[in-house]
Design an enzyme around this catalytic site. Structure first.
Site, PDB file in Angstrom:
ATOM      1  N   ASN A  79       0.878  -1.176   0.000  1.00  0.00           N
ATOM      2  CA  ASN A  79       0.000   0.000   0.000  1.00  0.00           C
ATOM      3  C   ASN A  79       0.913   1.223   0.000  1.00  0.00           C
ATOM      4  O   ASN A  79       1.507   1.550   1.024  1.00  0.00           O
ATOM      5  CB  ASN A  79      -0.885  -0.044   1.260  1.00  0.00           C
ATOM      6  CG  ASN A  79      -1.676   1.245   1.460  1.00  0.00           C
ATOM      7  OD1 ASN A  79      -1.774   2.071   0.561  1.00  0.00           O
ATOM      8  ND2 ASN A  79      -2.231   1.415   2.653  1.00  0.00           N
ATOM      9  N   HIS A 137      -9.474   1.243   5.036  1.00  0.00           N
ATOM     10  CA  HIS A 137      -8.184   1.405   5.718  1.00  0.00           C
ATOM     11  C   HIS A 137      -8.365   2.365   6.900  1.00  0.00           C
ATOM     12  O   HIS A 137      -9.130   3.324   6.819  1.00  0.00           O
ATOM     13  CB  HIS A 137      -7.138   1.945   4.739  1.00  0.00           C
ATOM     14  CG  HIS A 137      -5.760   1.934   5.306  1.00  0.00           C
ATOM     15  ND1 HIS A 137      -5.316   2.916   6.163  1.00  0.00           N
ATOM     16  CD2 HIS A 137      -4.752   1.041   5.177  1.00  0.00           C
ATOM     17  CE1 HIS A 137      -4.069   2.623   6.524  1.00  0.00           C
ATOM     18  NE2 HIS A 137      -3.703   1.496   5.942  1.00  0.00           N
ATOM     19  N   GLU A 183      -5.392  -4.988  10.668  1.00  0.00           N
ATOM     20  CA  GLU A 183      -4.356  -3.964  10.849  1.00  0.00           C
ATOM     21  C   GLU A 183      -4.594  -3.208  12.153  1.00  0.00           C
ATOM     22  O   GLU A 183      -5.353  -2.232  12.176  1.00  0.00           O
ATOM     23  CB  GLU A 183      -4.400  -2.970   9.686  1.00  0.00           C
ATOM     24  CG  GLU A 183      -4.093  -3.584   8.342  1.00  0.00           C
ATOM     25  CD  GLU A 183      -3.496  -2.557   7.397  1.00  0.00           C
ATOM     26  OE1 GLU A 183      -2.395  -2.803   6.900  1.00  0.00           O
ATOM     27  OE2 GLU A 183      -4.104  -1.503   7.181  1.00  0.00           O
ATOM     28  N   GLY A 231       2.619   2.128  10.804  1.00  0.00           N
ATOM     29  CA  GLY A 231       3.582   3.214  10.657  1.00  0.00           C
ATOM     30  C   GLY A 231       4.302   3.567  11.952  1.00  0.00           C
ATOM     31  O   GLY A 231       4.943   4.610  12.036  1.00  0.00           O
ATOM     32  N   GLY A 266       4.916   1.302   4.569  1.00  0.00           N
ATOM     33  CA  GLY A 266       6.239   1.897   4.380  1.00  0.00           C
ATOM     34  C   GLY A 266       7.251   1.013   3.655  1.00  0.00           C
ATOM     35  O   GLY A 266       7.915   1.469   2.714  1.00  0.00           O
TER      36      GLY A 266
HETATM   37  P1  PGA Z   1       2.943   0.209   7.606  1.00  0.00           P
HETATM   38  O1  PGA Z   1       1.463   0.459   7.013  1.00  0.00           O
HETATM   39  O2  PGA Z   1       3.434  -1.076   7.014  1.00  0.00           O
HETATM   40  O3  PGA Z   1       3.736   1.400   7.132  1.00  0.00           O
HETATM   41  O4  PGA Z   1       2.799   0.127   9.080  1.00  0.00           O
HETATM   42  C1  PGA Z   1       0.562  -0.601   6.867  1.00  0.00           C
HETATM   43  C2  PGA Z   1      -0.730  -0.101   6.279  1.00  0.00           C
HETATM   44  O5  PGA Z   1      -1.145   1.024   6.585  1.00  0.00           O
HETATM   45  O6  PGA Z   1      -1.382  -0.816   5.487  1.00  0.00           O
END
Ligand code: PGA
Length: 251
Positions: free
Chosen positions: A10, A98, A170, A176, A238
């Site tokens: 993503n 999301h 998630e 993040g 990320g």
């Molecule tokens: P992240 O994001 O891997 O940067 O933690 C995951 C997401 O928001 O799908």
């Protein structure tokens, strides 16, 4: 039932057209890419980079999807893009619900349910995201919250085939932040979601729907998470911006 692993990047609001070309070039130059027999791969770039990525990956085993959609086919909805438009552009899937959309853009469970129906109508695979906040987890409400999110979505979305939906767990506190759920925490949530799917549809659907984990997935923690019974792959934010890290996670 054996479920083929699926890893989706993503990109959020990153990567212009030229940056998408650069990403693809680096992806193509990698010495070790994941084996498409072993793992399905997808990338969800911003709307403006969908066309470039769809063109670049045309003869390659990469699914391309959007990060959002509107539930109507067309109309006076300034700034929105419909499921039919995404399908026509060549998208395979679409991320729905999301947590950034829920938290920053007022996405409600009702809208999410409509978006699921729109994705199905247009033949796009919906990747539905659910997850709890840190406060909800510390209050012991994780299961209540994710059950409510999933149940709401399923109220208007009958699943007759395990391939009709991908679910992504998630936890918001892990997105993040560099703070990943432990394999045991993720596995428990995935198992719980699978039980809800089985109860809402049937045991075949419960056993067959792929449930991805998302939240600070990195090459260093992917293998131990993927070893859990009910973790069928990842939704990667990320780390997916770097082709080498994305490939390492998928491998
Ligand atoms: P992240 O994001 O891997 O940067 O933690 C995951 C997401 O928001 O799908």
């Amino acid at each position: 039932m054996s479920r083929k692993k699926l890893v989706i990047g993503n990109w959020k609001m990153h990567h212009t057209g030229p940056e998408t070309h650069h990403w693809w070039q680096r992806w193509q130059e990698l010495d070790e890419r994941p084996d498409p027999q072993q793992v399905d791969l997808g990338v969800a770039p911003p709307f403006t980079s969908l066309g470039p990525l769809i063109d670049l990956s045309r003869h390659h085993p990469l699914l391309v999807g959007a990060q959002n959609l509107h539930w109507e086919s067309s109309g006076a909805f300034t700034g929105e893009v419909s499921a039919e438009m995404l399908a026509e552009a060549g998208c395979d899937f679409v991320i729905i619900g999301h947590s950034e959309r829920r938290q920053l853009f007022g996405e409600t469970d009702t809208r999410i349910a409509r978006k699921l129906a729109a994705a199905r109508r247009a033949g796009l695979l919906p990747v539905l995201c659910v997850g709890e906040t840190a406060d909800e987890r510390s209050a012991g409400r994780t299961e209540v919250v994710i059950e409510e999110q999933l149940q709401h979505a399923l109220d208007h979305f009958e699943i007759d085939d395990p391939g009709a939906l991908v679910l992504a767990y998630e936890p918001i506190w892990a997105i993040g932040t560099g703070q990943t759920a432990t394999p045991a925490q993720a596995q428990a949530a995935h198992r719980f979601l699978r039980e809800i799917l089985a109860a809402a549809a049937d045991s075949q659907v419960g056993a067959g729907v792929r449930i991805l984990y998302g939240g600070s997935v990195k090459p260093a923690n992917a293998a131990e998470l993927a070893a859990e019974d009910d973790i069928d792959g990842f939704l990667v934010g990320g780390a997916s911006l770097d082709p080498a890290a994305f490939a390492a996670i998928a491998r």
